[in-house]
Design a protein around this motif. Sequence first.
Motif, PDB file in Angstrom:
ATOM      1  N   ASP A 565       0.797  -1.228   0.000  1.00  0.00           N
ATOM      2  CA  ASP A 565       0.000   0.000   0.000  1.00  0.00           C
ATOM      3  C   ASP A 565       0.828   1.276   0.000  1.00  0.00           C
ATOM      4  O   ASP A 565       0.348   2.327  -0.415  1.00  0.00           O
ATOM      5  CB  ASP A 565      -0.893   0.054   1.252  1.00  0.00           C
ATOM      6  N   GLY A 566       2.060   1.187   0.502  1.00  0.00           N
ATOM      7  CA  GLY A 566       2.763   2.395   0.900  1.00  0.00           C
ATOM      8  C   GLY A 566       3.416   3.169  -0.227  1.00  0.00           C
ATOM      9  O   GLY A 566       3.397   2.795  -1.397  1.00  0.00           O
ATOM     10  N   GLU A 567       4.025   4.277   0.169  1.00  0.00           N
ATOM     11  CA  GLU A 567       4.752   5.171  -0.735  1.00  0.00           C
ATOM     12  C   GLU A 567       6.249   4.994  -0.509  1.00  0.00           C
ATOM     13  O   GLU A 567       6.715   5.007   0.631  1.00  0.00           O
ATOM     14  CB  GLU A 567       4.337   6.613  -0.452  1.00  0.00           C
ATOM     15  N   MET A 568       6.999   4.836  -1.592  1.00  0.00           N
ATOM     16  CA  MET A 568       8.445   4.690  -1.475  1.00  0.00           C
ATOM     17  C   MET A 568       9.076   6.038  -1.158  1.00  0.00           C
ATOM     18  O   MET A 568       8.851   7.019  -1.872  1.00  0.00           O
ATOM     19  CB  MET A 568       9.037   4.114  -2.758  1.00  0.00           C
ATOM     20  N   ALA A 612       3.544   4.372   5.201  1.00  0.00           N
ATOM     21  CA  ALA A 612       2.207   3.797   5.105  1.00  0.00           C
ATOM     22  C   ALA A 612       1.177   4.909   4.938  1.00  0.00           C
ATOM     23  O   ALA A 612       1.467   6.093   5.105  1.00  0.00           O
ATOM     24  CB  ALA A 612       1.903   2.959   6.347  1.00  0.00           C
ATOM     25  N   LYS A 613      -0.042   4.517   4.614  1.00  0.00           N
ATOM     26  CA  LYS A 613      -1.096   5.512   4.397  1.00  0.00           C
ATOM     27  C   LYS A 613      -1.402   6.309   5.658  1.00  0.00           C
ATOM     28  O   LYS A 613      -1.869   7.454   5.571  1.00  0.00           O
ATOM     29  CB  LYS A 613      -2.361   4.815   3.894  1.00  0.00           C
ATOM     30  N   ASP A 614      -1.144   5.722   6.833  1.00  0.00           N
ATOM     31  CA  ASP A 614      -1.415   6.443   8.082  1.00  0.00           C
ATOM     32  C   ASP A 614      -0.229   7.285   8.551  1.00  0.00           C
ATOM     33  O   ASP A 614      -0.250   7.849   9.644  1.00  0.00           O
ATOM     34  CB  ASP A 614      -1.818   5.460   9.189  1.00  0.00           C
ATOM     35  N   GLY A 615       0.832   7.361   7.728  1.00  0.00           N
ATOM     36  CA  GLY A 615       1.963   8.219   8.039  1.00  0.00           C
ATOM     37  C   GLY A 615       3.134   7.528   8.700  1.00  0.00           C
ATOM     38  O   GLY A 615       4.226   8.117   8.815  1.00  0.00           O
ATOM     39  N   ARG A 616       2.986   6.293   9.155  1.00  0.00           N
ATOM     40  CA  ARG A 616       4.109   5.568   9.748  1.00  0.00           C
ATOM     41  C   ARG A 616       5.181   5.310   8.699  1.00  0.00           C
ATOM     42  O   ARG A 616       4.872   5.119   7.526  1.00  0.00           O
ATOM     43  CB  ARG A 616       3.637   4.231  10.332  1.00  0.00           C
ATOM     44  N   GLU A 617       6.441   5.277   9.127  1.00  0.00           N
ATOM     45  CA  GLU A 617       7.545   5.006   8.215  1.00  0.00           C
ATOM     46  C   GLU A 617       8.255   3.718   8.611  1.00  0.00           C
ATOM     47  O   GLU A 617       8.227   3.315   9.781  1.00  0.00           O
ATOM     48  CB  GLU A 617       8.535   6.172   8.197  1.00  0.00           C
ATOM     49  N   LEU A 618       8.866   3.074   7.633  1.00  0.00           N
ATOM     50  CA  LEU A 618       9.537   1.803   7.869  1.00  0.00           C
ATOM     51  C   LEU A 618      10.825   1.758   7.057  1.00  0.00           C
ATOM     52  O   LEU A 618      10.832   2.069   5.866  1.00  0.00           O
ATOM     53  CB  LEU A 618       8.631   0.636   7.451  1.00  0.00           C
ATOM     54  N   LEU A 619      11.906   1.371   7.721  1.00  0.00           N
ATOM     55  CA  LEU A 619      13.175   1.072   7.058  1.00  0.00           C
ATOM     56  C   LEU A 619      13.273  -0.447   6.937  1.00  0.00           C
ATOM     57  O   LEU A 619      13.119  -1.171   7.929  1.00  0.00           O
ATOM     58  CB  LEU A 619      14.347   1.612   7.859  1.00  0.00           C
ATOM     59  N   VAL A 620      13.512  -0.935   5.742  1.00  0.00           N
ATOM     60  CA  VAL A 620      13.571  -2.374   5.479  1.00  0.00           C
ATOM     61  C   VAL A 620      14.982  -2.737   5.031  1.00  0.00           C
ATOM     62  O   VAL A 620      15.558  -2.080   4.156  1.00  0.00           O
ATOM     63  CB  VAL A 620      12.555  -2.779   4.391  1.00  0.00           C
ATOM     64  N   LEU A 621      15.544  -3.782   5.639  1.00  0.00           N
ATOM     65  CA  LEU A 621      16.877  -4.269   5.304  1.00  0.00           C
ATOM     66  C   LEU A 621      16.805  -5.758   4.996  1.00  0.00           C
ATOM     67  O   LEU A 621      15.969  -6.477   5.559  1.00  0.00           O
ATOM     68  CB  LEU A 621      17.854  -4.045   6.460  1.00  0.00           C
ATOM     69  N   CYS A 622      17.695  -6.213   4.134  1.00  0.00           N
ATOM     70  CA  CYS A 622      17.815  -7.650   3.901  1.00  0.00           C
ATOM     71  C   CYS A 622      19.268  -8.012   3.646  1.00  0.00           C
ATOM     72  O   CYS A 622      19.904  -7.476   2.739  1.00  0.00           O
ATOM     73  CB  CYS A 622      16.969  -8.098   2.710  1.00  0.00           C
ATOM     74  N   ASN A 623      19.782  -8.921   4.449  1.00  0.00           N
ATOM     75  CA  ASN A 623      21.073  -9.552   4.199  1.00  0.00           C
ATOM     76  C   ASN A 623      20.792 -10.873   3.487  1.00  0.00           C
ATOM     77  O   ASN A 623      20.417 -11.855   4.104  1.00  0.00           O
ATOM     78  CB  ASN A 623      21.817  -9.797   5.510  1.00  0.00           C
ATOM     79  N   PHE A 646      14.991  -7.451   8.053  1.00  0.00           N
ATOM     80  CA  PHE A 646      14.838  -6.677   9.285  1.00  0.00           C
ATOM     81  C   PHE A 646      14.070  -5.411   8.944  1.00  0.00           C
ATOM     82  O   PHE A 646      14.279  -4.811   7.884  1.00  0.00           O
ATOM     83  CB  PHE A 646      16.203  -6.318   9.877  1.00  0.00           C
ATOM     84  N   ALA A 647      13.173  -4.996   9.831  1.00  0.00           N
ATOM     85  CA  ALA A 647      12.405  -3.777   9.615  1.00  0.00           C
ATOM     86  C   ALA A 647      12.301  -3.013  10.924  1.00  0.00           C
ATOM     87  O   ALA A 647      12.166  -3.607  12.000  1.00  0.00           O
ATOM     88  CB  ALA A 647      11.016  -4.104   9.090  1.00  0.00           C
ATOM     89  N   CYS A 648      12.374  -1.684  10.832  1.00  0.00           N
ATOM     90  CA  CYS A 648      12.257  -0.848  12.017  1.00  0.00           C
ATOM     91  C   CYS A 648      11.797   0.548  11.609  1.00  0.00           C
ATOM     92  O   CYS A 648      11.838   0.918  10.433  1.00  0.00           O
ATOM     93  CB  CYS A 648      13.584  -0.768  12.766  1.00  0.00           C
ATOM     94  N   THR A 649      11.373   1.326  12.596  1.00  0.00           N
ATOM     95  CA  THR A 649      11.109   2.737  12.351  1.00  0.00           C
ATOM     96  C   THR A 649      12.429   3.418  12.031  1.00  0.00           C
ATOM     97  O   THR A 649      13.408   3.233  12.752  1.00  0.00           O
ATOM     98  CB  THR A 649      10.467   3.389  13.587  1.00  0.00           C
TER      99      THR A 649
END
Length: 652
Positions: A565-568, A612-623, A646-649
């Motif tokens: 759903d989100g915006e990059m 996300a649509k509600d304004g939350r942000e997410l940093l996504v990592l992958c090893n 791994f994902a975090c704010t």
Amino acid sequence: MSPEFHFTPAGELCFAGSVCGWELRFSDRTSLTPQGCPPPQISGDGDCRTLVWEKAPWRVTVVWQAAEENRCAGTIEVEGIMPEAITVTAVVFPSATVNASAESRIFLPVNQGVETAPAAELPFGVVESRIYKTMQFVAVYDEKSGCLFDHRDPAWNNKQFEFVRLPDSCWLQYCGIHTPPLPKNGRALRFRTDYENSVISFRGNWYHAARLYRQWGIRQSWATAKRDNARLREIGVWLWNRGAAEHVAAPAEQLQRDAGVPVALDWYWWHSNPYDTDYPNYWPPREGETLFRRTIERLKAQGIFTQVYLNGMCWDVDNPTFADGGLDSIDILRDGSLRAVPFNVFNHHRLGFICAEGEPFFARLEKQIEKLVDAGLPGIYLDMIGCASYEDCFNPRHNHLPGGGSYQVAGFRRFLGHLRERFPGVKFCTEECNEAYMDLFDSVIALDPSAERQNCTPQWNYVPAFSAVYHGILPTFGSYALPDGIPPFDPLWPTDGKLEKERDWITLYPLQFQIELARGILWGQQPMAANLTMENLSNPQVRPLYDFLCRSAKFYHTHRDFLFDGEMLDPETLECDIVEISFNQRMIFTKEAQLRSVTKPLPAVLHSRWRAKDGRELLVLCNYTTEPRTATWRNRSFRLPPMEYFACTPPA
């Protein structure tokens, strides 16, 4: 105009580090440019200028308008009488020379998007020349400045981009190539771009260029149309399987049990004909209609979304049915030959590209769709429309003017609109990211996560620019990640095309599956694996890769409020190890003598950032590698286990 805009004595616009003129190209390989004309007449004031060049028999009118900050928008009109036996093959606007630095890179709208090597490393001459298919913009940039060219054409007239590295320098030439419709009778030509052709000054990289283009793109009808993505939103992973019913269904069922998320099946080779042969004839199913229907019902009962393959715009010109309407349907090239390609290198049948006026073809294809919908299928894949329906057609049997225009997109849109009205519950999918049909297709398969496998230019950097512009509007999925490295082989093909002996591909290319799978997720695409078999699941060597596939599906599904759903957001810079990755450049039509590999240095940890649509942000990592890795983003370090997400704010 604004003070920063000015013109050369020949009338070329100087703006954003570029000099923008025009060119008429003729069929006798000659051309006309501002330098070959008397100085133009210039009129207007303020933020608008009209320039008129006259050189018998041609009159060229260009209007430049200062638009919003840092953008200049132009249109071109060409009028004249073509000499006998000579036609205008292209109107180039703008024809722009860009003052690039040695470090400048070019962004090209190839599928999701690509970024070239630095200008100093590019060969002299044509760097790339392709038809616009995905989005209508390109860009040149380094750390200090950038120049973006776009064509704001809601009707998607046929057009092309071309970049040339000029001799003995890092200067680049961009050519926005428009192919005019030619008169059916007489020699008089009048052509005008009814859409703005922009030059924009900016600072940044491919992401920032994409976000500038997004400001226009998301206001267009293809982006604002109401759509229902609820069913596809639930998908956690796709399988691209081919062949007999049990061969494709059983692995999908097992993957859904093991991953614990909904699976979607993209089923090829269900049809009676060999792949890439005898189109548009598919029915009956290879194993009979009864088993086909039972398999669809079996998958549906388990909640597995299934779509099957049809080619949306190819007719086998070597099949006897082509005599019944084929010539009325097909694209004809400028020289009068058929636009046909023998994709199948094993039996060499030629697939002819259909023009949007190909009503006999569409009627045949619709009958196939009718049978599939009646069999209970929820989804149908219409190959090639999204990526190949932008060619000029010169078929004298057609009503459209020969050459350029918007008739291709308009005609395919009419056909797709008709299908959606007739089959309202069916999900339609096509090949590759595209603007032109994104309101009429429910999803697209985008194989850029496996670009190296497809023998693409090794020094290109593949980037998710389409996601940066349109993510959250058109669902995308896809990769060609093969668990055991072995593509499927259609048993209906001649067997002499098959490899005599398979090799230990996992040992030879130990990271290819993982990066092809993970890269799609980090780009906001639904993950996909190809040719997963029950034999794979009992193979100890494949098992770690299968477990990674299951974790990938769970991770994507858990974070789909961002990744679907989100915006990059701007990914910014991640500091991590660089690893050398070897890629097997092998697809289904790769013969033994054509086997190649390429090695590229790539980050050991992939990353992206989302809102996300509600304004939350997410940093996504992958090893995706097989060793623990450390990565740093905004001065925060992360220690990542092998083959994990791994994902975090995001840290401030």
